[in-house]
Structure formats: structure tokens, C-alpha cells
Design a protein around this motif. Sequence first.
Motif, mmCIF file in Angstrom:
data_model
loop_
_atom_site.group_PDB
_atom_site.id
_atom_site.type_symbol
_atom_site.label_atom_id
_atom_site.label_comp_id
_atom_site.label_asym_id
_atom_site.label_seq_id
_atom_site.Cartn_x
_atom_site.Cartn_y
_atom_site.Cartn_z
ATOM 1 N N ILE A 151 0.782 -1.234 0.206
ATOM 2 C CA ILE A 151 -0.168 0.088 -0.012
ATOM 3 C C ILE A 151 0.803 1.202 0.240
ATOM 4 O O ILE A 151 1.772 1.225 0.750
ATOM 5 N N ALA A 152 0.489 2.423 -0.946
ATOM 6 C CA ALA A 152 1.371 3.327 -0.935
ATOM 7 C C ALA A 152 1.529 4.171 0.322
ATOM 8 O O ALA A 152 0.353 4.599 1.038
ATOM 9 N N PRO A 153 2.666 4.356 0.677
ATOM 10 C CA PRO A 153 2.685 5.248 2.073
ATOM 11 C C PRO A 153 2.325 6.621 1.769
ATOM 12 O O PRO A 153 2.294 7.197 0.709
ATOM 13 N N THR A 154 2.116 7.222 3.136
ATOM 14 C CA THR A 154 1.693 8.905 2.964
ATOM 15 C C THR A 154 2.616 9.514 4.152
ATOM 16 O O THR A 154 3.292 8.773 5.076
ATOM 17 N N ALA A 155 2.441 10.753 4.029
ATOM 18 C CA ALA A 155 3.215 11.490 5.015
ATOM 19 C C ALA A 155 2.862 11.011 6.504
ATOM 20 O O ALA A 155 3.619 11.235 7.594
ATOM 21 N N GLU A 156 1.471 10.981 6.538
ATOM 22 C CA GLU A 156 0.560 10.627 7.970
ATOM 23 C C GLU A 156 1.033 9.219 8.075
ATOM 24 O O GLU A 156 0.933 8.946 9.506
ATOM 25 N N ASP A 157 0.999 8.323 7.194
ATOM 26 C CA ASP A 157 1.247 6.891 7.635
ATOM 27 C C ASP A 157 2.245 6.299 6.764
ATOM 28 O O ASP A 157 1.904 5.955 5.778
ATOM 29 N N PRO A 158 3.342 6.217 7.219
ATOM 30 C CA PRO A 158 4.614 5.498 6.374
ATOM 31 C C PRO A 158 4.456 4.205 6.051
ATOM 32 O O PRO A 158 5.031 3.547 5.305
ATOM 33 N N ALA A 159 3.657 3.420 7.099
ATOM 34 C CA ALA A 159 3.258 2.093 6.688
ATOM 35 C C ALA A 159 1.756 1.623 6.995
ATOM 36 O O ALA A 159 1.482 0.914 7.779
ATOM 37 N N PRO A 160 1.051 2.162 5.809
ATOM 38 C CA PRO A 160 -0.383 1.907 5.985
ATOM 39 C C PRO A 160 -0.658 0.639 5.729
ATOM 40 O O PRO A 160 -0.309 -0.328 5.163
ATOM 41 N N VAL A 161 -2.040 0.207 6.081
ATOM 42 C CA VAL A 161 -2.631 -1.258 5.953
ATOM 43 C C VAL A 161 -3.724 -1.135 5.233
ATOM 44 O O VAL A 161 -4.496 -2.044 5.037
ATOM 45 N N ASP A 162 -4.229 0.230 4.835
ATOM 46 C CA ASP A 162 -5.413 0.505 4.138
ATOM 47 C C ASP A 162 -5.135 1.914 3.252
ATOM 48 O O ASP A 162 -4.737 2.738 4.073
ATOM 49 N N GLY A 163 -5.345 1.554 1.969
ATOM 50 C CA GLY A 163 -5.062 2.927 1.312
ATOM 51 C C GLY A 163 -4.972 2.563 -0.292
ATOM 52 O O GLY A 163 -5.124 1.512 -0.691
ATOM 53 N N ALA A 164 -4.313 3.462 -1.196
ATOM 54 C CA ALA A 164 -4.000 3.084 -2.560
ATOM 55 C C ALA A 164 -2.982 2.239 -2.740
ATOM 56 O O ALA A 164 -1.706 2.083 -2.056
ATOM 57 N N PRO A 165 -3.537 1.364 -3.494
ATOM 58 C CA PRO A 165 -2.322 0.301 -3.998
ATOM 59 C C PRO A 165 -0.928 0.920 -4.443
ATOM 60 O O PRO A 165 -0.776 1.915 -5.040
ATOM 61 N N ALA A 166 0.220 0.579 -3.962
ATOM 62 C CA ALA A 166 1.446 1.089 -4.320
ATOM 63 C C ALA A 166 1.867 0.881 -5.683
ATOM 64 O O ALA A 166 2.446 1.654 -6.678
ATOM 65 N N LEU A 167 1.275 -0.299 -6.309
ATOM 66 C CA LEU A 167 1.119 -0.544 -7.813
ATOM 67 C C LEU A 167 -0.092 -0.208 -8.091
ATOM 68 O O LEU A 167 -0.858 -0.739 -8.094
ATOM 69 N N PRO A 168 -0.092 0.833 -8.984
ATOM 70 C CA PRO A 168 -1.367 1.577 -9.550
ATOM 71 C C PRO A 168 -1.937 0.659 -10.188
ATOM 72 O O PRO A 168 -1.490 -0.093 -11.124
ATOM 73 N N VAL A 169 -3.448 0.358 -10.168
ATOM 74 C CA VAL A 169 -4.380 -0.291 -10.879
ATOM 75 C C VAL A 169 -5.401 0.360 -11.260
ATOM 76 O O VAL A 169 -6.194 0.924 -10.958
ATOM 77 N N ARG A 170 -5.365 0.061 -12.754
ATOM 78 C CA ARG A 170 -6.484 0.702 -13.574
ATOM 79 C C ARG A 170 -6.961 -0.175 -14.283
ATOM 80 O O ARG A 170 -6.679 -1.238 -14.894
ATOM 81 N N ILE A 171 -8.430 -0.231 -14.331
ATOM 82 C CA ILE A 171 -9.144 -1.214 -15.265
ATOM 83 C C ILE A 171 -9.186 -0.381 -16.636
ATOM 84 O O ILE A 171 -9.564 0.619 -16.586
ATOM 85 N N HIS A 172 -8.754 -1.065 -17.721
ATOM 86 C CA HIS A 172 -8.609 -0.493 -19.137
ATOM 87 C C HIS A 172 -9.989 -0.819 -19.835
ATOM 88 O O HIS A 172 -10.634 -0.007 -20.422
ATOM 89 N N ARG A 173 -10.354 -2.048 -19.537
ATOM 90 C CA ARG A 173 -11.678 -2.278 -20.041
ATOM 91 C C ARG A 173 -12.222 -3.404 -19.345
ATOM 92 O O ARG A 173 -11.628 -4.378 -18.640
ATOM 93 N N ALA A 174 -13.756 -3.449 -19.232
ATOM 94 C CA ALA A 174 -14.399 -4.517 -18.465
ATOM 95 C C ALA A 174 -15.169 -5.063 -19.686
ATOM 96 O O ALA A 174 -16.083 -4.427 -20.370
ATOM 97 N N ILE A 175 -14.776 -6.448 -20.078
ATOM 98 C CA ILE A 175 -15.516 -6.867 -21.465
ATOM 99 C C ILE A 175 -16.305 -8.105 -20.739
ATOM 100 O O ILE A 175 -15.781 -8.953 -20.027
ATOM 101 N N ARG A 176 -17.554 -8.281 -21.347
ATOM 102 C CA ARG A 176 -18.180 -9.673 -21.151
ATOM 103 C C ARG A 176 -17.520 -10.683 -22.219
ATOM 104 O O ARG A 176 -17.149 -10.439 -23.341
ATOM 105 N N GLY A 177 -17.534 -11.785 -21.098
ATOM 106 C CA GLY A 177 -16.645 -12.962 -22.099
ATOM 107 C C GLY A 177 -15.268 -12.931 -21.707
ATOM 108 O O GLY A 177 -14.917 -12.219 -20.869
#
Length: 257
Positions: free
Chosen positions: A230-256
Motif C-alpha cells: 500500500i502506498a505510504p503517505t506523510a501521515e502513515d509511512p506503513a499503511p494497511v489500508d489505502g491506495a495500492p503502491a502498484l497503481p491499478v487501472r481497469i482498462h476495459r471491462a469486457i463480457r466474455g
Amino acid sequence: MSSEPRPSVAGSRPHGRLARLAGVALASATLVVAGGTAAVAAPADGPVVARTTKGPYTSTPDEPPARPVPLPPDPRRTPDAGTVRVTLRTSQGPIGLTLDREQAPCTVQSFLHLARHRFYDWTPCHRLTAYPTLKVLQCGDPSGTGEGGPGYRYRDELPTDLPPAPTDPTGVRRLYARGTLAMANAGPDTNGSQFFLVQSDSALRPNYTVFGSIDAAGLATLDRIAAGGIAPTAEDPAPVDGAPALPVRIHRAIRGR
């Protein structure tokens, strides 16, 4: 998800509905689901002025859509048998889903409607949790804030057959097993577009609609994302809840496939 510990299934801190995913067995964790950081966010105060379709979907004028999308149509009969395959093509790899109409017909109908209108395309998965009893990735908000939704909501289709969570001596929480696909929410009957993917067995109150499962390739993708942390922040250098350190983006949601 809804109100429980604050492991919301959305962003770095519980926002809006996602914060409602918090039904985890952690005092500090909270899951929101439908409109915020995938944690368990509380519903807004006061009555909601909304119009309903003939079917189960209700518009939310006070919560406009994060991306333009119409209300799902009113089918003469919502399909309630069989499964549907959907593939999320993400920046970290494919995540294959099998949607179960029998488990949650209205939820599956809404998810397919949003996918068909490309609501999920080019959207981030804004929240990753790493609590001992809650390990999920939350997605489905085009704004990436954990507060966005489709401009409508619909009722829960809650599971009734989940086994007790072995980590919860009270017997209140249930096992949302690795590979489960479920809706985040901000309280009862507030499902929208945000959903969460269970990377490891998690303990939650049975307040989140289960509507499918994740395939082996998708679990491998989730494991890779979770391993990145999880991406660290200034307030929490070792978070257990937050934005993924590896950015995850859905490019397409495809049926099938």
C-alpha cells in the motif's frame, strides 16, 4: 462494503460508502463500499429525494453519477439463472470474473449494464487493505476517491450460506473466502458501482452482496498487487489500508473471455 472496522474497500481512508465495507473483525478497520473508500461509510443524514424505475434501481439526485450512465432498463424478468463471464483488463494483468445470476440477479444485471456502457473503463482501483482479517482490492469508482457511484442504488441480495469466520470467536462475522466478488456499500440497500475482490480469506459481517468469483489468473493478478503493498503517505509511512503502491487501472471491462 458497509459499517465495520474501517478497512474500507476503497481508498487510503474510509470515504463515503466504501468506508462501509468496514464490517471486518478489526477495531480499527472499516470497509466502505458503495460510494467512498470501500470502507463502511455511513449513509447521508436526512431523506433521499429519488425517483424509482419500475424495477429495482433508484436514482440518487443528491449523489450524481461519477460518469454519465443511464439507469438500467426495467426487464420484464431479471435473469436469475446461469453465469456470465466478464474480464477486467487491468494495468496489472487480467482479472477474470464469473458472475452468478442465481446468487444476485439484480446485482449481476447492474454490473453488466455498467460494463456495457463502459462505466468501468479507464477507472482506478482505489483501495487495497492488508489487515489480518481483511485483504481486498476495491474498484468501481471512476473518480478514484471512493466517493463516486453510478447515480443510482439498489437493494442488497445478501448471502445466507457463508460459514462463520474462524477468526471471529463471537460468530457474528462470516468468511468471505479468497476469490469472492462482492459489492461494497454505505449501509443497507445502497449498492451502486463499487465492488471488492477478496485476495485472502476475510472476516466480515454478512452485509455485502456476493455476486460471483475470481478465476485463477485474476487471483494471480491480485496476489501481485497485494505483494506490491500500500502506498505510504506523510501521515502513515506503513499503511494497511489505502491506495495500492502498484497503481491499478481497469482498462476495459469486457463480457466474455
